[in-house]
Design a protein around this motif. Structure first.
Motif, PDB file in Angstrom:
ATOM      1  N   ALA A  53       0.819  -1.213   0.000  1.00 17.49           N
ATOM      2  CA  ALA A  53       0.000   0.000   0.000  1.00 17.49           C
ATOM      3  C   ALA A  53       0.850   1.259   0.000  1.00 17.49           C
ATOM      4  O   ALA A  53       0.547   2.223  -0.712  1.00 17.49           O
ATOM      5  N   ARG A  54       1.924   1.260   0.795  1.00 18.33           N
ATOM      6  CA  ARG A  54       2.760   2.458   0.870  1.00 18.33           C
ATOM      7  C   ARG A  54       3.412   2.751  -0.482  1.00 18.33           C
ATOM      8  O   ARG A  54       3.455   3.911  -0.920  1.00 18.33           O
ATOM      9  N   ASP A  55       3.907   1.714  -1.153  1.00 14.52           N
ATOM     10  CA  ASP A  55       4.533   1.911  -2.455  1.00 14.52           C
ATOM     11  C   ASP A  55       3.544   2.453  -3.471  1.00 14.52           C
ATOM     12  O   ASP A  55       3.862   3.342  -4.274  1.00 14.52           O
ATOM     13  N   GLN A  56       2.333   1.922  -3.446  1.00 14.22           N
ATOM     14  CA  GLN A  56       1.325   2.360  -4.403  1.00 14.22           C
ATOM     15  C   GLN A  56       0.937   3.815  -4.163  1.00 14.22           C
ATOM     16  O   GLN A  56       0.819   4.602  -5.103  1.00 14.22           O
ATOM     17  N   LEU A  57       0.758   4.195  -2.907  1.00 13.33           N
ATOM     18  CA  LEU A  57       0.385   5.573  -2.613  1.00 13.33           C
ATOM     19  C   LEU A  57       1.518   6.535  -2.952  1.00 13.33           C
ATOM     20  O   LEU A  57       1.287   7.593  -3.554  1.00 13.33           O
ATOM     21  N   LEU A  58       2.747   6.196  -2.585  1.00 12.98           N
ATOM     22  CA  LEU A  58       3.871   7.080  -2.886  1.00 12.98           C
ATOM     23  C   LEU A  58       4.053   7.255  -4.399  1.00 12.98           C
ATOM     24  O   LEU A  58       4.380   8.345  -4.863  1.00 12.98           O
ATOM     25  N   ALA A  59       3.819   6.203  -5.160  1.00 15.02           N
ATOM     26  CA  ALA A  59       3.921   6.319  -6.617  1.00 15.02           C
ATOM     27  C   ALA A  59       2.878   7.295  -7.152  1.00 15.02           C
ATOM     28  O   ALA A  59       3.161   8.115  -8.040  1.00 15.02           O
ATOM     29  N   ALA A  60       1.658   7.226  -6.610  1.00 13.10           N
ATOM     30  CA  ALA A  60       0.601   8.139  -7.043  1.00 13.10           C
ATOM     31  C   ALA A  60       0.906   9.574  -6.632  1.00 13.10           C
ATOM     32  O   ALA A  60       0.663  10.524  -7.395  1.00 13.10           O
ATOM     33  N   LEU A  61       1.460   9.761  -5.439  1.00 14.59           N
ATOM     34  CA  LEU A  61       1.825  11.095  -4.974  1.00 14.59           C
ATOM     35  C   LEU A  61       2.941  11.679  -5.830  1.00 14.59           C
ATOM     36  O   LEU A  61       2.902  12.867  -6.199  1.00 14.59           O
ATOM     37  N   GLU A  62       3.952  10.875  -6.156  1.00 14.37           N
ATOM     38  CA  GLU A  62       5.051  11.348  -6.994  1.00 14.37           C
ATOM     39  C   GLU A  62       4.545  11.742  -8.380  1.00 14.37           C
ATOM     40  O   GLU A  62       4.932  12.773  -8.931  1.00 14.37           O
ATOM     41  N   LYS A  63       3.682  10.915  -8.940  1.00 14.04           N
ATOM     42  CA  LYS A  63       3.127  11.202 -10.258  1.00 14.04           C
ATOM     43  C   LYS A  63       2.318  12.499 -10.235  1.00 14.04           C
ATOM     44  O   LYS A  63       2.444  13.344 -11.127  1.00 14.04           O
ATOM     45  N   SER A  64       1.520  12.673  -9.195  1.00 11.40           N
ATOM     46  CA  SER A  64       0.638  13.838  -9.116  1.00 11.40           C
ATOM     47  C   SER A  64       1.412  15.122  -8.875  1.00 11.40           C
ATOM     48  O   SER A  64       1.125  16.161  -9.481  1.00 11.40           O
ATOM     49  N   ARG A  65       2.401  15.077  -7.995  1.00  4.14           N
ATOM     50  CA  ARG A  65       3.095  16.313  -7.618  1.00  4.14           C
ATOM     51  C   ARG A  65       3.991  16.848  -8.732  1.00  4.14           C
ATOM     52  O   ARG A  65       4.345  18.028  -8.727  1.00  4.14           O
ATOM     53  N   LYS A  66       4.330  15.998  -9.706  1.00  3.57           N
ATOM     54  CA  LYS A  66       5.190  16.424 -10.805  1.00  3.57           C
ATOM     55  C   LYS A  66       4.403  16.966 -11.989  1.00  3.57           C
ATOM     56  O   LYS A  66       4.996  17.430 -12.961  1.00  3.57           O
ATOM     57  N   SER A  67       3.081  16.911 -11.910  1.00  3.12           N
ATOM     58  CA  SER A  67       2.257  17.330 -13.026  1.00  3.12           C
ATOM     59  C   SER A  67       1.333  18.465 -12.604  1.00  3.12           C
ATOM     60  O   SER A  67       1.173  18.767 -11.414  1.00  3.12           O
ATOM     61  N   THR A  68       0.708  19.105 -13.585  1.00  2.00           N
ATOM     62  CA  THR A  68      -0.274  20.151 -13.298  1.00  2.00           C
ATOM     63  C   THR A  68      -1.495  19.538 -12.615  1.00  2.00           C
ATOM     64  O   THR A  68      -1.926  18.435 -12.965  1.00  2.00           O
ATOM     65  N   TYR A  69      -2.046  20.246 -11.635  1.00  2.00           N
ATOM     66  CA  TYR A  69      -3.281  19.793 -10.998  1.00  2.00           C
ATOM     67  C   TYR A  69      -4.037  20.987 -10.430  1.00  2.00           C
ATOM     68  O   TYR A  69      -3.463  22.038 -10.140  1.00  2.00           O
ATOM     69  N   ARG A  70      -5.325  20.787 -10.277  1.00  2.00           N
ATOM     70  CA  ARG A  70      -6.187  21.755  -9.602  1.00  2.00           C
ATOM     71  C   ARG A  70      -6.485  21.221  -8.209  1.00  2.00           C
ATOM     72  O   ARG A  70      -6.464  20.007  -7.988  1.00  2.00           O
ATOM     73  N   PHE A  71      -6.767  22.118  -7.286  1.00  2.00           N
ATOM     74  CA  PHE A  71      -7.039  21.683  -5.923  1.00  2.00           C
ATOM     75  C   PHE A  71      -8.107  22.563  -5.278  1.00  2.00           C
ATOM     76  O   PHE A  71      -8.290  23.728  -5.635  1.00  2.00           O
ATOM     77  N   SER A  72      -8.825  21.975  -4.346  1.00  2.00           N
ATOM     78  CA  SER A  72      -9.764  22.716  -3.503  1.00  2.00           C
ATOM     79  C   SER A  72      -9.583  22.227  -2.076  1.00  2.00           C
ATOM     80  O   SER A  72      -9.341  21.036  -1.847  1.00  2.00           O
ATOM     81  N   VAL A  73      -9.677  23.136  -1.134  1.00  2.00           N
ATOM     82  CA  VAL A  73      -9.324  22.851   0.256  1.00  2.00           C
ATOM     83  C   VAL A  73     -10.403  23.349   1.200  1.00  2.00           C
ATOM     84  O   VAL A  73     -10.931  24.459   1.032  1.00  2.00           O
TER      85      VAL A  73
END
Length: 260
Positions: A53-73
């Motif tokens: 689980a940790r590897d899968q989540l970290l891979a998704a976080l790395e992929k997301s943080r290196k690309s453009t994204y929109r966010f709401s908080v």
């Protein structure tokens, strides 16, 4: 246009006692679970795809943080105040657009656009934007704005500690908040508004989509006054940001720049 004052966000501070939160998972060194119970350690919690689980989540976080994204908080900050924000970040082009609002006894709001090393800010939507040249600001200045991780997603990624799978594309775990990086402030992810003293544990949840993008992050911090919860939703991964500098702006006063 007359020089003006840039709008700045001051971090609220929350003091956590070490170990004051209830960990969402056991640490890897914890004793094995008794027969008939499910271990919640990262090593014993494979995701539905078979990867830890940790590897899968970290891979998704790395992929997301290196690309453009929109966010709401949406979330809590100390003293029973609330924070809400939204925006877009393009890490490759170094473009950011964000607006936030804090409600409570220290109400505050601001809008910010960054294009490369040019920051434009204002406190209200009917005000003129103010331009600040970040090349003239030293890193130890109050007015420095760090575009390497303006949303805090990279610091969140580096603080992920224990992780377990809670279902398809769903995770839960703890953050390691003992180090200096956490005290820089990165929560809520998207519009960082909290800095933490004394360390301790923080719980989080996260979801991803079938394409491997992170779609939500939820964090809970606990202090002597109770729990602070905050949620960030991410979307538009990899799509053009559309962030442009405003057409009408004034210059910041010279005293915002450090003397050479």
């Amino acid at each position: 246009m007359s020089p003006s004052r840039p709008a700045l966000l001051a971090l609220a501070t929350v003091a956590l006692a070490a170990g004051c939160t209830t960990p969402a998972v056991e640490r890897a060194s914890a004793p094995a679970s008794t027969p008939g119970t499910e271990s919640t350690s990262a090593a014993a919690a494979p995701s539905p795809t078979g990867a830890p689980a940790r590897d899968q989540l970290l891979a998704a976080l790395e992929k997301s943080r290196k690309s453009t994204y929109r966010f709401s908080v949406t979330g809590d900050v100390p003293d029973k105040q609330k924070v809400a924000g939204s925006g877009t970040f393009d890490p490759k082009a170094k473009r950011l657009s964000v607006k936030y609002k804090i409600t409570g006894k220290e109400a505050d709001q601001s809008q910010r656009i960054v294009v490369g090393t040019d920051l434009y800010s204002r406190e209200k939507s009917n005000e003129t934007w103010v331009h600040l040249d970040l090349k003239r600001i030293k890193k130890d200045s109050l007015y420095w704005f760090d575009m390497t991780d303006p949303t805090g997603l990279s610091r969140f990624t580096s603080s992920v500690d224990q992780v377990r799978s809670t279902g398809p594309n769903a995770f839960a775990g703890t953050l390691d908040i003992e180090g200096d990086k956490f005290n820089d402030g990165f929560l809520p992810v998207g519009t960082p508004a909290i800095s933490v003293w004394f360390g301790g544990n923080a719980q989080f949840t996260a979801t991803t989509d079938p394409a491997g993008w992170v779609t939500s992050i939820g964090v809970t911090l606990r202090d002597s006054d109770g729990a602070l919860t905050m949620t960030t939703r991410l979307s538009g991964h990899g799509k053009p940001s559309g962030v442009k500098k405003p057409s009408n702006y004034g210059e910041a006063w010279d005293f915002y720049y450090d003397k050479k």
